[in-house]
Write a protein that holds these residues in place. Structure first.
Motif, PDB file in Angstrom:
ATOM      1  N   PRO A 565       0.840  -1.333  -0.005  1.00  0.00           N
ATOM      2  CA  PRO A 565      -0.004   0.016  -0.039  1.00  0.00           C
ATOM      3  C   PRO A 565       0.828   1.378   0.142  1.00  0.00           C
ATOM      4  CG  PRO A 565      -0.960  -1.514   1.618  1.00  0.00           C
ATOM      5  CD  PRO A 565       0.408  -2.133   1.132  1.00  0.00           C
ATOM      6  N   LEU A 566       2.021   1.363   0.407  1.00  0.00           N
ATOM      7  CA  LEU A 566       2.836   2.614   0.664  1.00  0.00           C
ATOM      8  C   LEU A 566       3.046   2.829  -0.747  1.00  0.00           C
ATOM      9  CD1 LEU A 566       4.968   1.715   3.897  1.00  0.00           C
ATOM     10  CD2 LEU A 566       3.331   3.602   3.671  1.00  0.00           C
ATOM     11  N   GLN A 567       3.719   1.543  -1.531  1.00  0.00           N
ATOM     12  CA  GLN A 567       4.359   1.896  -2.803  1.00  0.00           C
ATOM     13  C   GLN A 567       2.974   2.373  -3.705  1.00  0.00           C
ATOM     14  OE1 GLN A 567       5.464  -2.143  -3.626  1.00  0.00           O
ATOM     15  NE2 GLN A 567       7.669  -1.844  -2.745  1.00  0.00           N
ATOM     16  N   MET A 568       1.974   1.735  -3.657  1.00  0.00           N
ATOM     17  CA  MET A 568       0.789   2.050  -4.390  1.00  0.00           C
ATOM     18  C   MET A 568       0.122   3.621  -3.955  1.00  0.00           C
ATOM     19  SD  MET A 568      -1.042  -1.686  -4.527  1.00  0.00           S
ATOM     20  CE  MET A 568      -2.352  -1.205  -5.658  1.00  0.00           C
ATOM     21  N   LEU A 569       0.162   4.054  -2.701  1.00  0.00           N
ATOM     22  CA  LEU A 569      -0.072   5.293  -2.474  1.00  0.00           C
ATOM     23  C   LEU A 569       0.716   6.380  -3.295  1.00  0.00           C
ATOM     24  CD1 LEU A 569      -1.400   7.576  -0.794  1.00  0.00           C
ATOM     25  CD2 LEU A 569       0.352   7.308   0.897  1.00  0.00           C
ATOM     26  N   ALA A 570       1.993   6.114  -3.192  1.00  0.00           N
ATOM     27  CA  ALA A 570       2.900   7.077  -4.103  1.00  0.00           C
ATOM     28  C   ALA A 570       2.535   6.889  -5.448  1.00  0.00           C
ATOM     29  CB  ALA A 570       4.537   6.565  -3.977  1.00  0.00           C
ATOM     30  N   LEU A 571       2.306   5.801  -6.079  1.00  0.00           N
ATOM     31  CA  LEU A 571       2.075   5.662  -7.585  1.00  0.00           C
ATOM     32  C   LEU A 571       0.754   6.358  -7.733  1.00  0.00           C
ATOM     33  CD1 LEU A 571       2.673   4.513 -10.161  1.00  0.00           C
ATOM     34  CD2 LEU A 571       1.619   2.420  -9.375  1.00  0.00           C
ATOM     35  N   GLY A 572      -0.243   6.220  -6.805  1.00  0.00           N
ATOM     36  CA  GLY A 572      -1.589   6.642  -7.350  1.00  0.00           C
ATOM     37  C   GLY A 572      -1.635   8.100  -7.258  1.00  0.00           C
ATOM     38  N   LEU A 573      -0.786   8.474  -6.106  1.00  0.00           N
ATOM     39  CA  LEU A 573      -0.797  10.348  -6.131  1.00  0.00           C
ATOM     40  C   LEU A 573      -0.052  10.785  -7.121  1.00  0.00           C
ATOM     41  CD1 LEU A 573      -1.667  12.798  -4.380  1.00  0.00           C
ATOM     42  CD2 LEU A 573       0.701  12.232  -3.067  1.00  0.00           C
ATOM     43  N   ALA A 574       1.140   9.914  -7.798  1.00  0.00           N
ATOM     44  CA  ALA A 574       1.939  10.465  -8.842  1.00  0.00           C
ATOM     45  C   ALA A 574       0.966  10.681 -10.273  1.00  0.00           C
ATOM     46  CB  ALA A 574       3.220   9.552  -9.046  1.00  0.00           C
ATOM     47  N   VAL A 575       0.102   9.445 -10.583  1.00  0.00           N
ATOM     48  CA  VAL A 575      -0.425   9.532 -11.443  1.00  0.00           C
ATOM     49  C   VAL A 575      -1.731  10.711 -11.505  1.00  0.00           C
ATOM     50  CG1 VAL A 575      -2.394   8.068 -12.852  1.00  0.00           C
ATOM     51  CG2 VAL A 575      -0.224   6.924 -11.892  1.00  0.00           C
ATOM     52  N   GLU A 576      -2.261  10.768 -10.380  1.00  0.00           N
ATOM     53  CA  GLU A 576      -3.271  11.776 -10.104  1.00  0.00           C
ATOM     54  C   GLU A 576      -2.644  13.161 -10.444  1.00  0.00           C
ATOM     55  OE1 GLU A 576      -7.097  13.080  -8.959  1.00  0.00           O
ATOM     56  OE2 GLU A 576      -6.394  11.061  -9.502  1.00  0.00           O
ATOM     57  N   LEU A 577      -1.475  13.390 -10.040  1.00  0.00           N
ATOM     58  CA  LEU A 577      -0.687  14.667 -10.344  1.00  0.00           C
ATOM     59  C   LEU A 577      -0.090  15.088 -11.742  1.00  0.00           C
ATOM     60  CD1 LEU A 577       1.078  14.938  -6.919  1.00  0.00           C
ATOM     61  CD2 LEU A 577      -1.052  16.159  -7.608  1.00  0.00           C
TER      62      LEU A 577
END
Length: 594
Positions: A565-577
């Protein structure tokens, strides 16, 4: 940490060079370029500050003489000089006869440049690498033999280099290496050079590695010299299985795929080493002496993984451990009975290699890498592979998980071999390791379901805190690092107990605070402190957390599943931005510069 490819092929060189550079683009993507010999005895140079794919259009638009099968290519991570076409490789001498690609850092470039300018040479870039072109140019005035000219030029350099020199007049090509990786290979398609076997793996079955000080000429064969003396071609190494990744994946897809591949990678690794852990064989087969303490030397994600491994040694065996930032390792004291574990995903990390060179003699060193044939793997007393397979996303994911699994397995195995742990306890711990793949898969499923609204809620935040206690601290550090790497948001990780000693001043209304909750009862008080100041708490871990992940209290490597989840949080936020998570700004993989 740039990428090099070169070829003397039967077919036109651009196809090989561009395809190889695509494989190497994770090593640097600030600019790229190729130089190819042409039918009229000149060299055609194509350079861009866009991605490697754009070179195809430049070559397709070429209206000059027919391009031949000999050429060199480079993809750059900027060190000396800004990102511009002028600073992109290949670089050329004053007359355009000599073309050079170079990876590494020349420590004496400023002095050499000043001397060359004084002698009348004209420089067209800010890049240290350009001095090589002019040094070779000067040497060719003394001897028209390119091999001699390059040997004489590199004798004047200090620092690190993997370089390939192309002579337009003769079509000859010479390469040299010192403290930077370069390999050579032959096949029916031609003769190839590259920074990494992945660039040329489609065309060769085996390869040879250049040692420090080697200078070789690439004809239809390989002419090998060292310190000016002809030597035998080194023993060939079989090419590893071809990477399974697709070059057609869009931005962010490699990191996403590698996160989701972690259960498979963990299963594959455990099948490889799991049966040798509880017997002590995993340790005994390395041939290393008994040790009483462990010193981990690493950088970035590998340093976080090393902290997990060292903590397991202390928790399970009662032995001391320390973690040393590789770039700061010079002068550190190594106590008797210490095993030094040097960790690097690529095995080419310059800071780690320099730390190895500066380490006191007489102490055993083990390398934990993803490439046993790497420079680090060849220079130490023993080497252990984390067997994660190719990882293209610059931000490490599956290599972190695999480093922890094999490193923890090594700890258990060494304790059994030294009589500090009985076989029954070791088997119970290994059984816990066998649960990890399923735990990683469950954590990914939970994150996919629960993260989207959380990402949307924190997308406007400028800074994040990551907290943990005990075994969770290293995972909090890794979560913060991932967020920094690909979202460009400030993120700091602390042991939760440190909040009251300063970091709590950063918390205000809405500040996202991510807590790795492995069930430590003291975390409840720390969470209450944050909540009282208006912080937005996101917990990852035990039942009742924002994102629940499977945890085993006996797990030898701590709350490993929380990293997904820590990796996916970073990835999800990067994609969203709207950021390219595979190729974050200012970064690249395989950091081969100090």
């Amino acid at each position: 940490m740039c990428g090099i490819i070169a070829c003397r092929a039967i077919e036109p060189a651009p196809g090989y060079l561009i395809a190889g550079l695509k494989r190497l683009e994770y090593r640097g993507y600030d600019s790229a370029g190729i130089a190819v010999t042409a039918a009229d005895g000149t060299t055609a140079v194509f350079r861009t500050t866009s991605r490697v794919d754009s070179l195809t259009g430049l070559v397709d638009g070429w209206a000059g003489p027919l391009l031949a099968g000999t050429g060199i290519g480079h993809t750059r991570w900027a060190t000396h000089g800004g990102v511009s076409e002028q600073n992109a490789h290949p670089h050329q001498d004053c007359e355009g006869r000599v073309s050079v690609v170079h990876n590494g850092i020349l420590d004496n470039a400023d002095r050499l440049r000043a001397e060359l300018v004084h002698a009348g040479h004209r420089f067209s870039s800010e890049v240290d690498s350009e001095v090589i072109c002019h040094l070779v140019e000067d040497r060719l005035l003394v001897s028209d033999d390119l091999l001699d000219a390059v040997s004489g030029a590199v004798a004047q350099l200090t620092g690190s280099w993997a370089l390939v020199v192309l002579d337009a007049r003769t079509g000859r090509m010479v390469a040299a290496a010192h403290r930077s990786p370069l390999l050579a290979a032959r096949s029916t398609a031609g003769v190839f050079l590259a920074s990494d076997i992945s660039a040329i793996g489609d065309w060769v079955e085996e390869f040879h590695i250049l040692a420090d000080g080697d200078v070789i000429e690439v004809t239809n064969d390989l002419v090998w010299t060292h310190a000016g003396t002809p030597v035998a071609v080194p023993t060939a190494i079989p090419r590893p299985p071809r990477p399974t990744f697709s070059l057609t994946l869009e931005a962010d897809d490699h990191m996403a795929a590698e996160i989701l591949e972690q259960p498979e990678a963990a299963t594959r690794l455990l099948e490889e080493v799991g049966g040798r852990i509880a017997t002590g064989a995993l340790w005994n087969d390395l041939g290393l002496p008994r040790f009483d303490r462990m010193r981990v030397v690493a950088c970035g994600t590998s340093l976080n993984a090393g902290e997990v491994i060292g903590s397991a040694l202390s928790r399970l065996g009662g032995l001391a451990h320390s973690s040393v930032v590789a770039s700061e390792a010079a002068g550190s004291v190594v106590e008797p009975g210490t095993l030094t574990v040097m960790m690097s995903q690529s095995g080419e990390t310059a800071d780690v290699l320099r730390a190895l060179d500066e380490s006191p003699e007489g102490f055993p060193v083990l390398a934990l890498v993803n490439n046993v044939h790497s420079t680090l793997g060849r220079k130490v007393d023993a080497v252990l592979s984390c067997s994660a397979g190719p990882e293209i996303g610059v931000a490490a994911t599956k290599t972190f998980v695999c480093q922890i699994l094999v490193g923890t397995g090594l700890v258990i195995s060494s304790l059994v071999a030294s009589g500090r742990m009985d076989t029954a306890q070791a088997r119970r711990l290994v059984n816990d390791l066998y649960l990890v793949p399923e735990q990683l898969a469950e954590a990914a499923a939970a994150a996919r379901a629960l993260l989207p609204p959380l990402v949307d809620e924190v997308r406007g935040a400028k800074g994040f805190l990551f907290l943990g206690r005990g075994a969770g601290v290293a995972y909090a550090a890794e979560g913060a690092l991932k967020l920094k790497e690909i979202t460009y948001r400030w993120a700091e990780a602390y042991p939760a107990g440190e909040l009251k000693h300063g970091p709590l001043a950063l918390v205000e209304q809405g500040t996202p605070v991510v807590v790795v909750d492995d069930g430590d009862p003291r975390l409840a008080g720390n969470i209450a402190e944050v909540r009282a100041r208006g912080g937005r708490i996101i917990t990852i871990g035990r039942a009742g957390s924002s994102i629940e992940v499977p945890l085993s209290l006996a797990a030898p490597c701590g709350p490993l599943a929380a990293v997904v989840p820590l990796q996916m949080l970073a990835l999800g936020l990067a994609v969203e931005l709207g950021f390219d998570a595979d190729k974050p700004r200012n970064l690249a993989k395989s950091v081969t510069v100090d």
